[in-house]
Motif scaffolding. Structure first.
Motif, PDB file in Angstrom:
ATOM      1  N   PRO A 191       0.797  -1.230   0.000  1.00 22.43           N
ATOM      2  CA  PRO A 191       0.000   0.000   0.000  1.00 22.43           C
ATOM      3  C   PRO A 191       0.825   1.274   0.000  1.00 22.43           C
ATOM      4  O   PRO A 191       0.322   2.328   0.383  1.00 22.43           O
ATOM      5  N   ASP A 192       2.095   1.226  -0.409  1.00 22.78           N
ATOM      6  CA  ASP A 192       2.920   2.434  -0.416  1.00 22.78           C
ATOM      7  C   ASP A 192       2.287   3.498  -1.313  1.00 22.78           C
ATOM      8  O   ASP A 192       1.784   3.179  -2.406  1.00 22.78           O
ATOM      9  N   PRO A 193       2.311   4.769  -0.883  1.00 22.19           N
ATOM     10  CA  PRO A 193       1.763   5.835  -1.723  1.00 22.19           C
ATOM     11  C   PRO A 193       2.513   5.911  -3.056  1.00 22.19           C
ATOM     12  O   PRO A 193       3.726   5.738  -3.116  1.00 22.19           O
ATOM     13  N   SER A 194       1.770   6.166  -4.130  1.00 23.15           N
ATOM     14  CA  SER A 194       2.357   6.250  -5.465  1.00 23.15           C
ATOM     15  C   SER A 194       2.059   7.620  -6.060  1.00 23.15           C
ATOM     16  O   SER A 194       0.902   7.987  -6.249  1.00 23.15           O
ATOM     17  N   ASN A 195       3.122   8.380  -6.346  1.00 26.09           N
ATOM     18  CA  ASN A 195       2.956   9.667  -7.017  1.00 26.09           C
ATOM     19  C   ASN A 195       2.275   9.487  -8.376  1.00 26.09           C
ATOM     20  O   ASN A 195       1.429  10.281  -8.771  1.00 26.09           O
ATOM     21  N   THR A 196       2.650   8.430  -9.063  1.00 27.54           N
ATOM     22  CA  THR A 196       2.107   8.171 -10.388  1.00 27.54           C
ATOM     23  C   THR A 196       0.610   7.882 -10.313  1.00 27.54           C
ATOM     24  O   THR A 196      -0.170   8.363 -11.139  1.00 27.54           O
ATOM     25  N   HIS A 197       0.195   7.111  -9.297  1.00 30.26           N
ATOM     26  CA  HIS A 197      -1.234   6.842  -9.129  1.00 30.26           C
ATOM     27  C   HIS A 197      -1.991   8.131  -8.826  1.00 30.26           C
ATOM     28  O   HIS A 197      -3.103   8.337  -9.343  1.00 30.26           O
ATOM     29  N   ALA A 198      -1.405   8.985  -7.995  1.00 27.20           N
ATOM     30  CA  ALA A 198      -2.101  10.214  -7.612  1.00 27.20           C
ATOM     31  C   ALA A 198      -2.404  11.080  -8.823  1.00 27.20           C
ATOM     32  O   ALA A 198      -3.515  11.622  -8.944  1.00 27.20           O
ATOM     33  N   LEU A 199      -1.453  11.219  -9.757  1.00 20.50           N
ATOM     34  CA  LEU A 199      -1.734  12.012 -10.957  1.00 20.50           C
ATOM     35  C   LEU A 199      -2.676  11.272 -11.900  1.00 20.50           C
ATOM     36  O   LEU A 199      -3.563  11.878 -12.506  1.00 20.50           O
ATOM     37  N   ALA A 200      -2.511   9.959 -12.006  1.00 21.42           N
ATOM     38  CA  ALA A 200      -3.414   9.181 -12.863  1.00 21.42           C
ATOM     39  C   ALA A 200      -4.854   9.289 -12.384  1.00 21.42           C
ATOM     40  O   ALA A 200      -5.792   9.254 -13.197  1.00 21.42           O
ATOM     41  N   GLU A 201      -5.058   9.430 -11.073  1.00 19.76           N
ATOM     42  CA  GLU A 201      -6.420   9.572 -10.546  1.00 19.76           C
ATOM     43  C   GLU A 201      -7.096  10.846 -11.037  1.00 19.76           C
ATOM     44  O   GLU A 201      -8.317  10.882 -11.179  1.00 19.76           O
ATOM     45  N   VAL A 202      -6.322  11.894 -11.286  1.00 21.34           N
ATOM     46  CA  VAL A 202      -6.904  13.128 -11.830  1.00 21.34           C
ATOM     47  C   VAL A 202      -7.558  12.838 -13.176  1.00 21.34           C
ATOM     48  O   VAL A 202      -8.683  13.273 -13.457  1.00 21.34           O
ATOM     49  N   VAL A 203      -6.852  12.084 -14.013  1.00 19.85           N
ATOM     50  CA  VAL A 203      -7.397  11.696 -15.318  1.00 19.85           C
ATOM     51  C   VAL A 203      -8.586  10.760 -15.133  1.00 19.85           C
ATOM     52  O   VAL A 203      -9.627  10.916 -15.774  1.00 19.85           O
ATOM     53  N   GLY A 204      -8.438   9.804 -14.221  1.00 17.39           N
ATOM     54  CA  GLY A 204      -9.515   8.857 -13.963  1.00 17.39           C
ATOM     55  C   GLY A 204     -10.781   9.525 -13.468  1.00 17.39           C
ATOM     56  O   GLY A 204     -11.891   9.168 -13.892  1.00 17.39           O
ATOM     57  N   HIS A 205     -10.650  10.507 -12.585  1.00 15.05           N
ATOM     58  CA  HIS A 205     -11.825  11.199 -12.063  1.00 15.05           C
ATOM     59  C   HIS A 205     -12.571  11.929 -13.181  1.00 15.05           C
ATOM     60  O   HIS A 205     -13.807  11.949 -13.215  1.00 15.05           O
ATOM     61  N   ARG A 206     -11.813  12.514 -14.108  1.00 20.68           N
ATOM     62  CA  ARG A 206     -12.473  13.201 -15.219  1.00 20.68           C
ATOM     63  C   ARG A 206     -13.182  12.205 -16.132  1.00 20.68           C
ATOM     64  O   ARG A 206     -14.296  12.470 -16.616  1.00 20.68           O
ATOM     65  N   LEU A 207     -12.576  11.046 -16.345  1.00 22.68           N
ATOM     66  CA  LEU A 207     -13.231  10.016 -17.155  1.00 22.68           C
ATOM     67  C   LEU A 207     -14.522   9.535 -16.492  1.00 22.68           C
ATOM     68  O   LEU A 207     -15.526   9.284 -17.172  1.00 22.68           O
ATOM     69  N   ILE A 208     -14.507   9.421 -15.175  1.00 21.28           N
ATOM     70  CA  ILE A 208     -15.721   9.037 -14.450  1.00 21.28           C
ATOM     71  C   ILE A 208     -16.812  10.093 -14.652  1.00 21.28           C
ATOM     72  O   ILE A 208     -17.981   9.768 -14.890  1.00 21.28           O
ATOM     73  N   GLU A 209     -16.420  11.371 -14.575  1.00 23.44           N
ATOM     74  CA  GLU A 209     -17.391  12.449 -14.804  1.00 23.44           C
ATOM     75  C   GLU A 209     -17.996  12.372 -16.205  1.00 23.44           C
ATOM     76  O   GLU A 209     -19.161  12.724 -16.413  1.00 23.44           O
ATOM     77  N   LEU A 210     -17.208  11.885 -17.156  1.00 24.68           N
ATOM     78  CA  LEU A 210     -17.689  11.766 -18.534  1.00 24.68           C
ATOM     79  C   LEU A 210     -18.541  10.519 -18.754  1.00 24.68           C
ATOM     80  O   LEU A 210     -19.135  10.352 -19.816  1.00 24.68           O
ATOM     81  N   GLY A 211     -18.569   9.628 -17.755  1.00 21.36           N
ATOM     82  CA  GLY A 211     -19.425   8.454 -17.838  1.00 21.36           C
ATOM     83  C   GLY A 211     -18.707   7.127 -17.959  1.00 21.36           C
ATOM     84  O   GLY A 211     -19.343   6.103 -18.218  1.00 21.36           O
ATOM     85  N   CYS A 212     -17.397   7.118 -17.762  1.00 24.34           N
ATOM     86  CA  CYS A 212     -16.621   5.881 -17.877  1.00 24.34           C
ATOM     87  C   CYS A 212     -16.575   5.133 -16.547  1.00 24.34           C
ATOM     88  O   CYS A 212     -16.605   5.739 -15.470  1.00 24.34           O
ATOM     89  N   ASP A 213     -16.454   3.825 -16.644  1.00 22.58           N
ATOM     90  CA  ASP A 213     -16.025   3.011 -15.512  1.00 22.58           C
ATOM     91  C   ASP A 213     -14.509   2.936 -15.574  1.00 22.58           C
ATOM     92  O   ASP A 213     -13.941   2.633 -16.629  1.00 22.58           O
ATOM     93  N   VAL A 214     -13.843   3.206 -14.463  1.00 21.72           N
ATOM     94  CA  VAL A 214     -12.383   3.252 -14.439  1.00 21.72           C
ATOM     95  C   VAL A 214     -11.855   2.234 -13.444  1.00 21.72           C
ATOM     96  O   VAL A 214     -12.318   2.169 -12.301  1.00 21.72           O
ATOM     97  N   GLU A 215     -10.886   1.447 -13.887  1.00 23.98           N
ATOM     98  CA  GLU A 215     -10.244   0.450 -13.033  1.00 23.98           C
ATOM     99  C   GLU A 215      -8.736   0.699 -13.034  1.00 23.98           C
ATOM    100  O   GLU A 215      -8.162   1.041 -14.071  1.00 23.98           O
ATOM    101  N   TYR A 216      -8.123   0.495 -11.879  1.00 22.36           N
ATOM    102  CA  TYR A 216      -6.686   0.691 -11.725  1.00 22.36           C
ATOM    103  C   TYR A 216      -6.007  -0.639 -11.435  1.00 22.36           C
ATOM    104  O   TYR A 216      -6.503  -1.436 -10.635  1.00 22.36           O
ATOM    105  N   VAL A 217      -4.872  -0.866 -12.081  1.00 18.10           N
ATOM    106  CA  VAL A 217      -4.038  -2.034 -11.817  1.00 18.10           C
ATOM    107  C   VAL A 217      -2.635  -1.532 -11.495  1.00 18.10           C
ATOM    108  O   VAL A 217      -2.069  -0.732 -12.260  1.00 18.10           O
ATOM    109  N   ARG A 218      -2.076  -1.974 -10.363  1.00 17.33           N
ATOM    110  CA  ARG A 218      -0.683  -1.655 -10.046  1.00 17.33           C
ATOM    111  C   ARG A 218       0.145  -2.876 -10.419  1.00 17.33           C
ATOM    112  O   ARG A 218       0.174  -3.877  -9.701  1.00 17.33           O
ATOM    113  N   ALA A 219       0.825  -2.786 -11.543  1.00 20.27           N
ATOM    114  CA  ALA A 219       1.457  -3.965 -12.146  1.00 20.27           C
ATOM    115  C   ALA A 219       2.502  -4.604 -11.238  1.00 20.27           C
ATOM    116  O   ALA A 219       2.666  -5.828 -11.239  1.00 20.27           O
ATOM    117  N   VAL A 220       3.202  -3.795 -10.451  1.00 19.14           N
ATOM    118  CA  VAL A 220       4.274  -4.340  -9.622  1.00 19.14           C
ATOM    119  C   VAL A 220       3.739  -5.261  -8.528  1.00 19.14           C
ATOM    120  O   VAL A 220       4.483  -6.078  -7.976  1.00 19.14           O
TER     121      VAL A 220
END
Length: 201
Positions: free
Chosen positions: A14-43
């Motif tokens: 559960p370490d904080p990820s800078n990359t996830h935090a910025l990706a969430e900004v994009v994800g939140h906007r996609l949700i507002e547009l009507g998308c279902d958004v899923e995140y995968v942390r490959a590592v």
């Protein structure tokens, strides 16, 4: 419409990820547009090396492969390390290269009629190089890359603080990220309405 964000941070949950935090900004906007958004942390997954969709013997890539085929929008998010995409991003792209030999029910490469973009963070320069490396690979695989389908954050040349540690530059990165989300969504919508044809043999 579904969007998949593959976070290629080197930090395990559960370490904080800078990359996830910025990706969430994009994800939140996609949700507002009507998308279902899923995140995968490959590592967090046991993704074996190779260029196949299933390496067997406990390989966890097949689950990600199924998610890729279920999403119209893909975002690959990577930190910058020594001016390049992370080693995890490279592993993900290598496994995704197997998509080039897979076809849908109409004989098209399975990545056709899907769109992709890139999110990059880092406390060193190199974001544009990382974007070009990842978008180039995704285009080879068959994804459509819309104009301005990326966002990034860093504070210029040389080492410095991380995204989560410094508010400078967030306004630009977030505004660019929201534009990225809109461009991905609209292009994906257009491809659903007017899909690419089967390539001529």
């Amino acid at each position: 419409m579904k969007a998949l964000v593959v976070n290629c941070t080197l930090k395990r949950s559960p370490d904080p990820s800078n990359t996830h935090a910025l990706a969430e900004v994009v994800g939140h906007r996609l949700i507002e547009l009507g998308c279902d958004v899923e995140y995968v942390r490959a590592v967090d997954l046991d993704i074996r090396p190779g260029v196949v969709s299933d390496a067997g013997d406990g390989d966890e890539w097949p689950a990600v492969h199924r998610k890729l085929l279920g999403a119209q929008i893909l975002i690959v998010a990577s930190p910058t390390w020594v001016g390049r995409p992370s080693s995890v991003a490279q592993r993900v792209l290598e496994r995704m290269s197997a998509l080039m030999s897979e076809q849908d029910h109409e004989g098209r490469p399975v990545a056709y009629n899907r769109v992709a973009g890139v999110v990059v963070t880092g406390n060193e320069d190199g974001a544009h190089h990382v974007i070009s490396e990842i978008t180039g690979a995704l285009g080879d695989i068959g994804y459509t890359i819309p104009g301005q389908s990326w966002t990034y954050w860093h504070l210029g040349p040389g080492p410095g603080p991380d995204y989560l540690d410094d508010e400078r530059g967030h306004e630009w990165a977030h505004r660019t990220g929201r534009t990225m989300a809109a461009n991905l969504y609209r292009t994906a919508y257009a491809l659903i309405a007017h899909p690419l044809d089967v390539p001529e043999q």
